[in-house]
Scaffold this motif. Structure first.
Motif, mmCIF file in Angstrom:
data_model
loop_
_atom_site.group_PDB
_atom_site.id
_atom_site.type_symbol
_atom_site.label_atom_id
_atom_site.label_comp_id
_atom_site.label_asym_id
_atom_site.label_seq_id
_atom_site.Cartn_x
_atom_site.Cartn_y
_atom_site.Cartn_z
ATOM 1 N N GLY A 240 -12.170 1.352 -10.800
ATOM 2 C CA GLY A 240 -11.667 1.241 -12.174
ATOM 3 C C GLY A 240 -10.889 -0.053 -12.386
ATOM 4 O O GLY A 240 -11.011 -0.708 -13.414
ATOM 5 N N VAL A 243 -13.269 -2.861 -12.904
ATOM 6 C CA VAL A 243 -13.859 -2.820 -14.248
ATOM 7 C C VAL A 243 -12.904 -3.466 -15.258
ATOM 8 O O VAL A 243 -13.265 -4.380 -16.003
ATOM 9 N N VAL A 244 -11.673 -2.976 -15.244
ATOM 10 C CA VAL A 244 -10.716 -3.398 -16.267
ATOM 11 C C VAL A 244 -10.325 -4.869 -16.076
ATOM 12 O O VAL A 244 -10.284 -5.651 -17.035
ATOM 13 N N ASP A 247 -13.467 -7.209 -16.749
ATOM 14 C CA ASP A 247 -13.716 -7.362 -18.190
ATOM 15 C C ASP A 247 -12.632 -8.230 -18.836
ATOM 16 O O ASP A 247 -12.922 -9.055 -19.708
ATOM 17 N N ALA A 288 -18.903 -5.281 -12.925
ATOM 18 C CA ALA A 288 -18.073 -4.332 -13.678
ATOM 19 C C ALA A 288 -18.920 -3.136 -14.128
ATOM 20 O O ALA A 288 -18.482 -1.991 -14.050
ATOM 21 N N ASP A 289 -20.143 -3.408 -14.563
ATOM 22 C CA ASP A 289 -21.012 -2.310 -15.005
ATOM 23 C C ASP A 289 -21.259 -1.311 -13.875
ATOM 24 O O ASP A 289 -21.159 -0.101 -14.063
ATOM 25 N N ALA A 292 -18.212 0.589 -13.083
ATOM 26 C CA ALA A 292 -17.964 1.599 -14.119
ATOM 27 C C ALA A 292 -18.812 2.840 -13.851
ATOM 28 O O ALA A 292 -18.344 3.979 -13.987
ATOM 29 N N GLU A 293 -20.042 2.616 -13.456
ATOM 30 C CA GLU A 293 -20.923 3.733 -13.136
ATOM 31 C C GLU A 293 -20.330 4.555 -11.985
ATOM 32 O O GLU A 293 -20.351 5.788 -12.018
ATOM 33 N N VAL A 295 -17.182 4.783 -11.203
ATOM 34 C CA VAL A 295 -16.022 5.518 -11.712
ATOM 35 C C VAL A 295 -16.486 6.816 -12.362
ATOM 36 O O VAL A 295 -15.930 7.894 -12.130
ATOM 37 N N CYS A 296 -17.533 6.708 -13.158
ATOM 38 C CA CYS A 296 -18.031 7.875 -13.882
ATOM 39 C C CYS A 296 -18.548 8.936 -12.923
ATOM 40 O O CYS A 296 -18.210 10.114 -13.041
#
Lengths: 308, 381
Positions: A240, A243-244, A247, A288-289, A292-293, A295-296
């Motif tokens: 995470g 990602v943050v 971005d 990041a993408d 993010a995946e 993280v999900c």
């Protein structure tokens, strides 16, 4: 519970920052990474932080500053190796692109389940004549030698790498905000500083907001590496943070370019170097993408990662 | 940097957790949005329970019957109550979080003695009369007049966005006491008993189809001058004293809920094997986790008495992130999003439309961040 810097961490931050201000000005950044720069950083203790007893949170504080000063080089892997050699690292892909190949003593490859070590002298590669980031030379490898197993646990090695990369990205985002704010205060159009216009002011406020949110994420990911709560929490916060912070770095780079206007499109103004580095770092330990995946997937199933 | 809580904080959490486990199962179901008398009863009964257990006025000083809790204890309280799905502050919001602290700082002894104990135990409900149809983002341009007549003010004007106006006993009202002064220097802060003659409250129907707010019409309302808090024409400063009570915990309940909704959606996606929205949802989760970390960071800095820029960006960052998540929910639900009944994500999408508007629109937040944090020059006005 305290997610602010301790007095020691403030001293660490200020110490590394003043060293970098004196030793690694933008002219040196533009000259790129070499053994002499590595030696200077090593002398300041950057790569021996772990063996010198510093926490991961401390490392994050230092790497944020390295990002702020746009310091080029294979910094993260060299810290992870931590034995005084210059180490590069990449997650396995086909073909592979290797940065700073000519300066490396060791190259580490993150495979599906393990980390392997490859002798850079055995790597046959084609150097790019025009790397995206002029401070990050890049070479293309068709077939990477198999190499030897490197005795670290793959996941924890990766999570440390992810977190330190996020710290570099945070530093970029922070410095880009500072540069853009300073320019918006001095650049005059329509008889007033452009930073007084809401169209510009709001972009700058968003830059700061992204940076502050990213800082909290990166610091907590650093603290988590030290405290070792469940694997679920560690993975979620590390990915995470990347990602943050990733971005924030890229978006702030684009916004800063816009605020600098025509000058932002020149080679002379430094903004493009930060943006290009942000793009480079987004590919480290996956985009990041992809983070993010992860993280999900992690958040959606607390059981899948066990409690290792 | 440390995420672990101290032993003292952990025992505060354990005690609270145990208490919640004993009281929550016996709680009646929450009344519907529009059932205002029932909502008042439900929320104030909860306030009474908090009072009896020593959790009322958590952040109020002990001298005024509060608990004098540390910022970290406040964080834990809001976190645990939200996780347990305990009632939110509800109709006690204005009294406990805004008017009460204002009276503590600025009220006379008599004003404090009259109102503070009643707010704490849930006997007195407050509403807020600040915004007007012509004074939203530019609140200081408010025009509701208070003309002096002996020991009274005579009020005439109109207020809007008055939460809990339907059932409040008392209101905190901003009125213009000097029409000739610069706009933020002619305002006074009044305690307005809502049963005075000349006050008319009309419900205001929102996009949710229910009346979360009210409009309040004031026609020759006679209020004693003794109901003024602070000096005449000093009301603008008085409204801002509650900022001293802000400890970075304002969005804790919202964040706990946001993360719960995200995890639910992530679980459902994993079950369905729907990968197309995973990246987008992962970004939302990463943002909420980051804002949770920012909350802790802000609380840490508040504990030190040195709030940083993080406190200033929280509202903007959270409300924008929550709306991105809401949009993602609509996309994920597709045609399942076309009904609101039994559909929490859709109801939340509607509710959260207000987040970027209420209590300082995102655009105003960006002005504040730009000018007060970054030191950018003001736009000519």
């Amino acid at each position: 519970m305290d997610l602010d810097l301790s007095d020691d961490q403030i001293a660490l931050r200020d110490g590394i920052s003043s060293m970098l201000a004196a030793r690694v000005p933008m002219e040196r950044v533009r000259a790129g990474f070499d053994r002499a720069l590595f030696d200077d950083l090593a002398a300041a203790g950057v790569f021996s932080l772990r063996s010198d007893g510093f926490s991961w949170a401390d490392c994050v504080v230092v790497f944020e500053q390295l990002g702020r000063y746009c310091v080029p080089g294979p910094l993260v892997a060299s810290l992870l190796l931590g034995d005084g050699r210059i180490a590069g690292a990449a997650i396995e892909s086909q073909p592979m692109w290797i940065e700073h190949l000519d300066e490396l003593d060791v190259f580490l490859v993150g495979g599906m389940d393990d980390v392997r070590v490859v002798d850079p002298r055995e790597i046959v590669a084609e150097r790019s004549p025009w790397p995206l980031d002029p401070c990050t030379p890049i070479a293309r490898v068709e077939l990477l030698p198999e190499g030897m197993p490197f005795g670290v646990e793959r996941r924890n090695w990766e999570l440390a790498g992810v977190t330190l990369t996020a710290a570099l990205q945070l530093g970029l985002a922070d410095r880009l905000t500072e540069l853009a704010v300073a320019y918006a205060k001095e650049r005059v159009q329509f008889d007033r500083p452009i930073g007084s216009f809401q169209a510009i002011k709001h972009m700058l406020a968003d830059m700061l907001t992204r940076t502050e949110v990213a800082r909290a994420a990166v610091y907590s990911a650093g603290a988590v590496l030290d405290e070792m709560p469940s694997a679920w929490t560690r993975r979620r916060l590390a990915h995470g943070a990347k990602v943050v912070a990733g971005d924030a770095a890229i978006t702030n780079g684009k916004v800063a370019t816009q605020i600098f206007g025509g000058m932002g499109f020149t080679w002379e103004v430094d903004v493009h170097l930060y943006l290009k580095r942000a793009w480079v770092l987004d590919t480290h330990f996956e985009s990041a993408d992809r983070n993010a995946e992860l993280v999900c997937v992690t958040a959606g199933d607390p059981r899948i990662w066990g409690d290792s | 940097m440390e995420l672990r809580y101290s032993d003292a904080d952990e025992s505060f959490r354990a005690e609270l957790h145990a208490w919640l486990e004993t009281v929550l199962p016996a709680l009646a179901p929450q009344p519907p949005r529009d059932a205002w008398p029932e909502r008042r009863k439900w929320d104030t009964e909860w306030q009474r329970r908090l009072f009896d257990a020593g959790y009322a006025g958590l952040h109020w000083p002990k001298d005024y019957g509060g608990r004098g809790a540390s910022p970290t204890e406040q964080l834990i309280f809001y976190e645990e109550t939200a996780r347990a799905r305990a009632p939110y502050v509800g109709v006690n919001f204005v009294g406990t979080l805004h008017a009460g602290p204002t009276l503590i700082e600025e009220g006379t002894d008599e004003q404090k003695a009259t109102h503070l104990p009643r707010i704490l135990c849930g006997d007195e409900v407050w509403c807020q009369g600040f915004s007007e149809p012509g004074a939203g983002s530019d609140l200081a341009s408010l025009r509701t007049r208070a003309d002096r007549d002996g020991d009274d003010y005579i009020l005439n004007g109109q207020k809007i966005w008055c939460s809990f106006g339907q059932i409040a006993d008392v209101g905190e009202f901003l009125v213009r006491t000097d029409p000739d002064a610069p706009k933020n220097r002619g305002i006074s802060w009044l305690i307005l008993p809502m049963d005075l003659p000349g006050i008319e409250v009309r419900p205001l129907k929102t996009v949710l189809g229910s009346s979360e707010f009210a409009e309040v019409f004031l026609t020759d309302v006679r209020v004693p001058v003794a109901n003024r808090v602070g000096d005449e024409n000093d009301g603008w400063r008085v409204t801002n004293v509650t900022l001293k009570y802000e400890r970075g915990t304002a969005f804790v309940s919202e964040l706990v809920d946001s993360i719960r909704l995200c995890e639910d959606l992530a679980t459902r996606m994993a079950v369905k094997g729907d990968e197309s929205l995973q990246t987008e949802l992962g970004r939302c989760i990463a943002e909420f986790d980051a804002l949770w970390a920012l909350t802790k960071r802000n609380v840490s800095q508040a504990t030190r008495g040195a709030p940083g820029p993080g406190a200033m960006v929280m509202k903007l960052a959270y409300s924008e992130a929550r709306q991105r998540f809401g949009e993602l929910c609509m996309k994920a639900l597709q045609r399942d999003a076309l009904h609101v009944d039994d559909n929490e994500l859709v109801e939340e999408r509607l509710r959260t439309l207000a987040l970027t508007i209420a209590a300082g629109a995102s655009q105003i937040q960006r002005n504040i961040i730009g000018e007060r944090v970054l030191g950018l020059p003001r736009e000519p006005r």
